[in-house]
Enzyme design. Structure first.
Site, PDB file in Angstrom:
ATOM      1  N   ASN A 172     -18.907  11.066  -9.904  1.00 33.72           N
ATOM      2  CA  ASN A 172     -17.152  11.681 -10.348  1.00 33.72           C
ATOM      3  C   ASN A 172     -16.415  11.089 -10.205  1.00 33.72           C
ATOM      4  OD1 ASN A 172     -17.650  15.018 -11.189  1.00 33.72           O
ATOM      5  ND2 ASN A 172     -19.016  14.313  -9.201  1.00 33.72           N
ATOM      6  N   LEU A 206     -17.184  14.685   1.846  1.00 35.24           N
ATOM      7  CA  LEU A 206     -17.610  15.408   3.094  1.00 35.24           C
ATOM      8  C   LEU A 206     -16.728  15.316   4.251  1.00 35.24           C
ATOM      9  CD1 LEU A 206     -21.092  14.971   1.160  1.00 35.24           C
ATOM     10  CD2 LEU A 206     -19.338  16.474   0.109  1.00 35.24           C
ATOM     11  N   ILE A 264     -10.634  18.371   5.197  1.00 36.07           N
ATOM     12  CA  ILE A 264      -8.921  17.736   5.048  1.00 36.07           C
ATOM     13  C   ILE A 264      -8.699  18.148   6.197  1.00 36.07           C
ATOM     14  CG2 ILE A 264      -6.968  17.747   3.675  1.00 36.07           C
ATOM     15  CD1 ILE A 264     -10.131  16.173   2.816  1.00 36.07           C
ATOM     16  N   HIS A 310     -16.647  21.234  -6.831  1.00 34.18           N
ATOM     17  CA  HIS A 310     -17.168  22.092  -5.424  1.00 34.18           C
ATOM     18  C   HIS A 310     -18.557  22.291  -7.194  1.00 34.18           C
ATOM     19  CE1 HIS A 310     -20.268  23.818  -3.228  1.00 34.18           C
ATOM     20  NE2 HIS A 310     -19.754  25.423  -3.967  1.00 34.18           N
ATOM     21  N   ASP A 336     -13.009  25.819   0.093  1.00 33.28           N
ATOM     22  CA  ASP A 336     -13.467  25.647  -1.738  1.00 33.28           C
ATOM     23  C   ASP A 336     -12.886  27.568  -1.215  1.00 33.28           C
ATOM     24  OD1 ASP A 336     -14.901  23.937  -1.232  1.00 33.28           O
ATOM     25  OD2 ASP A 336     -17.097  25.061  -0.941  1.00 33.28           O
TER      26      ASP A 336
HETATM   27  C1  GAR Z   1     -20.872  15.898  -6.216  1.00 29.40           C
HETATM   28  O1  GAR Z   1     -22.295  17.365  -6.658  1.00 29.40           O
HETATM   29  C2  GAR Z   1     -19.848  17.271  -6.031  1.00 29.40           C
HETATM   30  O2  GAR Z   1     -19.869  17.613  -5.906  1.00 29.40           O
HETATM   31  C3  GAR Z   1     -20.728  17.198  -3.904  1.00 29.40           C
HETATM   32  O3  GAR Z   1     -21.067  16.497  -3.992  1.00 29.40           O
HETATM   33  C4  GAR Z   1     -21.476  15.425  -5.267  1.00 29.40           C
HETATM   34  C5  GAR Z   1     -20.830  13.852  -4.625  1.00 29.40           C
HETATM   35  O4  GAR Z   1     -21.567  13.163  -6.041  1.00 29.40           O
HETATM   36  N1  GAR Z   1     -19.312  17.928  -3.665  1.00 29.40           N
HETATM   37  C6  GAR Z   1     -19.445  18.846  -2.772  1.00 29.40           C
HETATM   38  O5  GAR Z   1     -20.528  19.609  -2.343  1.00 29.40           O
HETATM   39  C7  GAR Z   1     -18.067  19.434  -2.220  1.00 29.40           C
HETATM   40  N2  GAR Z   1     -18.406  20.699  -1.495  1.00 29.40           N
HETATM   41  P1  GAR Z   1     -20.918  12.378  -6.492  1.00 29.40           P
HETATM   42  O6  GAR Z   1     -20.673  10.597  -5.176  1.00 29.40           O
HETATM   43  O7  GAR Z   1     -21.937  10.986  -7.211  1.00 29.40           O
HETATM   44  O8  GAR Z   1     -19.695  12.097  -7.679  1.00 29.40           O
END
Ligand code: GAR
Length: 199
Positions: free
Chosen positions: A14, A91, A94, A110, A151
């Protein structure tokens, strides 16, 4: 110029979508001023370095007390003087002091259609495992403002994604990222940057 701090914990796909959006001009009037990771091995830190973005690690492992980690995290954010903080797979809970310091200035991506499969314990692959276990036909992703809950903040953008026969959590995770997360996260930042410019 919207000054953005991106907080990450892992692979940083992301983050990459945001970097690409800024570099291509799809995200207007925006600069990523710092990337913060709680995990020194996060590949996201390398992505930042490759694009010459200031990147720092603030790890809870380096602090005896959680309160000290929270203070260091807030300090690392403040130093960068952000207009917007983007949680892109961050993760870490906050700290309330950070939420109080940046009201409506923290957004999160999310990997589900909130209010489904969200809240405490729903992160990463667990979200997709739960969606498949429930047998939903559509899932998706949500960008929302961060408030004191998990969330629970106001929703900015959502995008549905179809669940297909034979999906595993990993296959579904990849489709949700490609078709939703990497689309709506840059879009939400662009919306906020454009709004700031017009003020
Ligand atoms: C993503 O899928 C994001 O939506 C999720 O962690 C992943 C990180 O991937 N976030 C959550 O689950 C937050 N509750 P990335 O490091 O490749 O962006």
């Amino acid at each position: 110029m919207l000054r953005v701090v991106v907080c990450v914990s892992g692979g940083g796909t992301n983050l990459q979508a945001v970097i690409d959006g800024v570099e291509s001009g799809a995200i207007h009037n925006t600069q990523i001023v710092r990337v913060i990771s709680n995990n020194k091995n996060a590949y996201a830190l390398e992505r930042a370095a490759e694009h010459k973005i200031d990147a720092v690690c603030v790890s809870p492992r380096d602090y005896a007390e959680r309160a000290d980690f929270n203070a260091a995290l807030l300090e690392a954010v403040k130093e960068a003087e952000p207009d917007l903080i983007v949680l892109a797979g961050f993760l870490v809970a906050i700290p309330p002091a950070m939420i109080a310091a940046y009201p409506k200035k923290i957004i999160n991506i999310h990997p589900s259609l909130i209010p489904s499969f969200c809240g405490v314990g729903y992160y990463g692959l667990k979200v997709h495992e739960a969606a498949l276990a429930r047998g939903v036909k559509y899932t998706g992703a949500t960008v929302h403002y961060v408030d004191e809950g998990t969330d629970t903040g106001p929703i900015i953008l959502q995008k549905p994604v179809e669940v297909l026969p034979g999906d595993t959590p990993k296959i579904l995770q990849q489709r949700v990222m490609e078709q939703a997360e990497w689309v709506i996260l840059p879009e939400a930042i662009d919306m906020i940057a454009t709004e700031k410019r017009s003020k």
